[in-house]
Design a protein around this motif. Sequence first.
Motif: not given
Length: 120
Positions: A1, A93, A96, A100, A112, A115, A118, A120
């Motif tokens: 973050r 993202l 977020y 966030w 949240e 996400l 996303v 990854w």
Amino acid sequence: RPLLRNPVRTRKFIQGHPNVPPMKLAGESALGNITGLSPPRVPEFAVHGDDWSSLVAKHDFIVVDALDQADVVIELWYYRPDVLTDYVTVDPLSLYAQYWDDPNERIAKAAEEALDHVSW
């Protein structure tokens, strides 16, 4: 973050429904599109901040001072919001990073939830 940065430089409130090229849904409009959050009354879109002056030159924007006078909100981003996603919304993202730590718990929760979209 701590490495995430809110992508939004500023927001422009536009009166009327300007005829503009397709833009990505952004802000709470994008969160509403990809999560269970209800979308806002005024749709929000994103453009790269450097594109703002050319958009204003090509289109008849009526910029107003407050959200309650606006029909459309255009967020001016630090980077191009359209290159990170193939969807109608900005990338999750970035959403977020924008929300966030929002003081509104339901918006932070939706960030949240974003996400989950996303890869990854």
